[in-house]
Motif scaffolding. Structure first.
Motif, PDB file in Angstrom:
ATOM      1  N   THR A   1       8.806 -11.693 -31.444  1.00  0.00           N
ATOM      2  CA  THR A   1       8.549 -12.911 -32.207  1.00  0.00           C
ATOM      3  C   THR A   1       7.097 -12.876 -32.664  1.00  0.00           C
ATOM      4  O   THR A   1       6.307 -12.044 -32.211  1.00  0.00           O
ATOM      5  N   GLY A   2       6.735 -13.803 -33.537  1.00  0.00           N
ATOM      6  CA  GLY A   2       5.335 -13.939 -33.949  1.00  0.00           C
ATOM      7  C   GLY A   2       4.983 -13.024 -35.104  1.00  0.00           C
ATOM      8  O   GLY A   2       5.771 -12.837 -36.032  1.00  0.00           O
ATOM      9  N   TRP A   3       3.803 -12.413 -35.059  1.00  0.00           N
ATOM     10  CA  TRP A   3       3.302 -11.609 -36.171  1.00  0.00           C
ATOM     11  C   TRP A   3       3.996 -10.262 -36.311  1.00  0.00           C
ATOM     12  O   TRP A   3       3.772  -9.536 -37.286  1.00  0.00           O
ATOM     13  N   ILE A   4       4.861  -9.914 -35.405  1.00  0.00           N
ATOM     14  CA  ILE A   4       5.641  -8.675 -35.525  1.00  0.00           C
ATOM     15  C   ILE A   4       6.764  -8.931 -36.531  1.00  0.00           C
ATOM     16  O   ILE A   4       7.640  -9.758 -36.306  1.00  0.00           O
ATOM     17  N   ASP A   5       6.712  -8.210 -37.667  1.00  0.00           N
ATOM     18  CA  ASP A   5       7.723  -8.407 -38.705  1.00  0.00           C
ATOM     19  C   ASP A   5       9.070  -7.832 -38.301  1.00  0.00           C
ATOM     20  O   ASP A   5      10.108  -8.456 -38.516  1.00  0.00           O
ATOM     21  N   ARG A   6       9.051  -6.610 -37.749  1.00  0.00           N
ATOM     22  CA  ARG A   6      10.306  -6.023 -37.285  1.00  0.00           C
ATOM     23  C   ARG A   6      10.015  -4.848 -36.368  1.00  0.00           C
ATOM     24  O   ARG A   6       8.893  -4.354 -36.313  1.00  0.00           O
ATOM     25  N   LEU A   7      11.055  -4.390 -35.679  1.00  0.00           N
ATOM     26  CA  LEU A   7      10.969  -3.241 -34.784  1.00  0.00           C
ATOM     27  C   LEU A   7      11.822  -2.121 -35.351  1.00  0.00           C
ATOM     28  O   LEU A   7      12.822  -2.366 -36.020  1.00  0.00           O
ATOM     29  N   SER A   8      11.455  -0.880 -35.072  1.00  0.00           N
ATOM     30  CA  SER A   8      12.238   0.250 -35.574  1.00  0.00           C
ATOM     31  C   SER A   8      13.606   0.315 -34.909  1.00  0.00           C
ATOM     32  O   SER A   8      14.584   0.715 -35.529  1.00  0.00           O
TER      33      SER A   8
END
Length: 160
Positions: free
Chosen positions: A134-141
């Motif tokens: 969540t938060g400033w992480i746009d997405r994960l691989s």
């Protein structure tokens, strides 16, 4: 008499020599793998993107504080089934923490103890690993990894 003296010395030397055992050193370092994260630019998806003024904590313990990095290796809690990390970044150089952005990375897994050797003891392998951000992480691989057995390569790429 001389023969008896040499026989006793030879016998004692043989006992001493045979009672020794080979030194056993653990050559695997670290035995329990860390979770390896790489940070990438969300627009190009192929270029590393450094996180500035990066702070990471879990369970009230600060793992990293005010660093700039594009990759990290972090330990997972071996006695729990999930570890929640709080990631803070700040793109500005303000001293009063204005501009701080916070994200959470939740890692869920099942742990398995594996015997390595007498000198290394046991290591923990993490199976059925899932990731939520969540938060400033746009997405994960990836949002799921079958297992974490080593730390030779990144397990998850974080796009921001």
């Amino acid at each position: 008499m001389r023969f008896l003296k040499y026989a006793i010395i030879l016998f004692v030397a043989a006992i001493c020599f045979l009672s020794c055992e080979k030194d056993d050193f653990c050559t695997q370092n670290p035995v329990t793998p860390n979770l390896v994260l790489r940070f990438y630019d969300n627009t190009t998806l192929t270029e590393f993107k450094e996180v500035k003024r990066f702070t990471m904590s879990t369970g009230g313990i600060t793992l990293f504080s005010d660093i700039a990095t594009d990759s990290i290796a972090i330990p997972l809690n071996t006695i729990a089934e999930e570890t929640i990390f709080t990631l803070t970044r700040n793109e500005t150089d303000s001293e009063d923490n204005t501009g701080d952005e916070t994200a959470t990375l939740t890692v869920k897994y099942t742990s398995e103890n594996e015997y390595i050797s007498r000198s290394c003891g046991f290591r923990v392998i993490f199976n059925n690993v899932t990731f939520e951000a969540t938060g400033w992480i746009d997405r994960l691989s990836v949002t799921e990894v079958e297992s974490i057995k080593n730390q030779a390569n990144a397990h998850v790429n974080i796009f921001h």
